[in-house]
Design an enzyme around this catalytic site. Sequence first.
Site, PDB file in Angstrom:
ATOM      1  N   ASN A 150       2.074  -0.201   5.343  1.00  0.00           N
ATOM      2  CA  ASN A 150       2.488  -0.599   3.996  1.00  0.00           C
ATOM      3  C   ASN A 150       3.408  -1.790   4.135  1.00  0.00           C
ATOM      4  OD1 ASN A 150       3.503  -0.754   1.361  1.00  0.00           O
ATOM      5  ND2 ASN A 150       5.011   0.851   1.722  1.00  0.00           N
ATOM      6  N   GLY A 151       3.029  -2.942   3.547  1.00  0.00           N
ATOM      7  CA  GLY A 151       3.917  -4.095   3.592  1.00  0.00           C
ATOM      8  C   GLY A 151       3.178  -5.390   3.847  1.00  0.00           C
ATOM      9  N   GLU A 152       3.928  -6.383   4.273  1.00  0.00           N
ATOM     10  CA  GLU A 152       3.386  -7.707   4.598  1.00  0.00           C
ATOM     11  C   GLU A 152       4.140  -8.256   5.812  1.00  0.00           C
ATOM     12  OE1 GLU A 152       0.820  -9.050   3.213  1.00  0.00           O
ATOM     13  OE2 GLU A 152       0.656  -7.919   1.328  1.00  0.00           O
TER      14      GLU A 152
ATOM     15  N   ARG B 204      -4.851   1.435  -0.500  1.00  0.00           N
ATOM     16  CA  ARG B 204      -4.723  -0.012  -0.313  1.00  0.00           C
ATOM     17  C   ARG B 204      -4.620  -0.781  -1.622  1.00  0.00           C
ATOM     18  NH1 ARG B 204      -8.693  -4.682   2.248  1.00  0.00           N
ATOM     19  NH2 ARG B 204      -6.986  -6.120   2.734  1.00  0.00           N
ATOM     20  N   LEU B 205      -3.628  -1.690  -1.665  1.00  0.00           N
ATOM     21  CA  LEU B 205      -3.554  -2.739  -2.674  1.00  0.00           C
ATOM     22  C   LEU B 205      -3.884  -4.035  -1.948  1.00  0.00           C
ATOM     23  CD1 LEU B 205      -2.822  -3.744  -5.538  1.00  0.00           C
ATOM     24  CD2 LEU B 205      -0.462  -3.953  -4.755  1.00  0.00           C
TER      25      LEU B 205
ATOM     26  N   GLY C 151      14.523 -12.344  -6.869  1.00  0.00           N
ATOM     27  CA  GLY C 151      15.756 -12.897  -6.309  1.00  0.00           C
ATOM     28  C   GLY C 151      16.663 -11.848  -5.700  1.00  0.00           C
TER      29      GLY C 151
ATOM     30  N   ASP D 124      -3.063  -9.138   8.466  1.00  0.00           N
ATOM     31  CA  ASP D 124      -1.888  -8.870   9.294  1.00  0.00           C
ATOM     32  C   ASP D 124      -1.916  -7.491   9.941  1.00  0.00           C
ATOM     33  OD1 ASP D 124      -1.586  -7.663   6.823  1.00  0.00           O
ATOM     34  OD2 ASP D 124       0.454  -8.377   6.473  1.00  0.00           O
TER      35      ASP D 124
ATOM     36  N   CYS E 245       0.826  -1.191   0.000  1.00  0.00           N
ATOM     37  CA  CYS E 245       0.000   0.000   0.000  1.00  0.00           C
ATOM     38  C   CYS E 245       0.865   1.247   0.000  1.00  0.00           C
ATOM     39  CB  CYS E 245      -0.897   0.007   1.242  1.00  0.00           C
ATOM     40  SG  CYS E 245      -1.840  -1.512   1.459  1.00  0.00           S
TER      41      CYS E 245
ATOM     42  N   ILE F 105      -4.151  -7.674  -0.831  1.00  0.00           N
ATOM     43  CA  ILE F 105      -3.373  -8.904  -1.019  1.00  0.00           C
ATOM     44  C   ILE F 105      -3.885 -10.006  -0.103  1.00  0.00           C
ATOM     45  CG2 ILE F 105      -1.063  -9.934  -0.915  1.00  0.00           C
ATOM     46  CD1 ILE F 105      -1.289  -7.847  -3.114  1.00  0.00           C
TER      47      ILE F 105
END
Length: 631
Positions: free
Chosen positions: A75-77, A50-51, A364, A100, A2, A53
Amino acid sequence: MCGIAGIYHLETPKPVDATRVEAMCDAIAHRGPDGQGVWTAPGVGLGHRRLSIIDLGGSPQPMASSDGRAMLVFNGEIYNYRELRQELKLLGEVFHTDGDSEVILAAWRRWGPQCVSRLFGMFAFAIYDLDARTLFLARDRLGVKPLFYAPLSDGSLVFGSELKALTAHPLLRREIDPLAVEDYLAWGYVPDHRSILKGVCKLPAGHFLLLRHGAPLPRPVQWWDVSFAERRTARPADLEAELLHLMRQAVTSRMVSDVPLGAFLSGGVDSSSVVALMAETSVDPVRTCSIGFDVAALDETGYATRIARQFGTEHASRTVSPDDFAAIDAVAGMFDEPFADASALPTWRVCQLARESVTVALSGDGADEAMAGYRRHVFQSAEDKVRALIPSGLRRPVFGALGGLYPKADWAPRPLRAKSTLLSLAGDSAEGYARSMAFLPPELRNALYTDEFRRLRGDYRAEEPVLDLMRSAPARSGLDRAQYADLKSWLPGDILTKVDRTSMAVSLEAREPLLDHRLVEFAATLPEAMRVQRGQGKWLMKRTMRRYLPDDILHRPKQGFVTPIAQWFRGPLVQAARDIAGSAALARTGWLDQRKLLGVVEAHVAGTSDNSRLLWQLLMLERALSGLDAH
């Protein structure tokens, strides 16, 4: 994934205009097209884009804690949120959503500022505690997610996920910091210890800020660091098994998603390893994508296709050509600050390609920094052995003189380009590494500057913060210190900035499993020979991945995501190169000698020097300055 923004009054808790917070959020709407929200209270305003997920319909933000005591924008996971949720339930916390975000609020209620050490993942968030009337700003360990902030003339502080969120506020000053220009010309990006605009700060990776009404702006507090001071003594086979376990754990935890998920695949060791471990776990074929170039020597799509076939992925690829140069203004606008990593263009293109079929993509990124995968790490290890044999009183005059006399032979085969190595050996380990990292070493920067810019810069040199990082690092060897500097400066400033901005520009969430902090902490304890051996970096990782990947993938020379700008600036973009020397935007600054810039351009076009990185650097500086003027 986000975007967040907010306003906090440091002095007295004056009312916050919600429309100003909305405008800041609108400037970063690309980070979150699926929802928006603003919350205000005396002295504070929080905004969110918000995105979706995880918990697609159930975790709107700003979010209140279950007792109404705290408000969050995030913002994040958080990859261990399910485990934390169970632990917090046993402690009496009650949850109303499946995401979360609510776990962060419960962790704050239970542990206060120390909650960050319990969160495994990538994040930048703000929590306003209504009881204590404090604002807590935090950034993840390695700086995957960004957070900018700046005090304003009305006594407030503004913050946001990108600089453009701050520039949407009418009170933000737009004065260029000349020291940021010195940093940029040295490294090709503006490091996290500075911003292109005076007065704007970036919260450093692994730090937090705790703000209180009526109290002065505090210094950021470091809550995480990585140490290279210890060494594992286990057998290589045991280290290999532990590394594989950590890599599997990192990849699997990042495959949790309520939306389609895939991976970037270049055909190099790092992305191929991630795809191999995803394929091992996934029931369905992994979706992969790659970007190639119209210059055959730099195109890696053949390797990516081989890996895709080996692991049965659903693979897509596209080619970047000089025609993509037309999008340069769009690329420059993603970063707000000047950003000269030319791989940003193909990275954006691969993000666009991925977004056509997925909302989350694993990359990666991070293995080179964590496990010593860059060519400069191999050179650093070898050069330190030479430094140990020859006293500095002899090295400095001898190698310094030889390096000064040796020509800058860009046209020659790599083994004959000894100038940078000689000059590196003349300095100590930290000085040598700083030189190897630089886009432009100090003598070349100085030659381009006008007398006026030298006056503005004063005694400051861009290398100083890197030297300080290396000399104070919790480390044993020069290679340790080099990797520490990369993790603290290059990684958040260049690599993660590039991936965050280009992925968020298309509303794609990028995840970096090889930057799981447990994996990074483990890699930092490896004996040097487990990282660099026989002229190759990432030794233990390559040994570990032998069971999955063929030798020609594991051991081919590292190429990286190299954009063929040298060829383009001598061919289809030759006029664009010449336009740089005559740029009105650069001329107005009075910083750079226009006559010398013309010489740089013509030497590149003639093929006597490879000045392509400098030309790209100047081009992106020009576009960034134009973008800041336009706002």
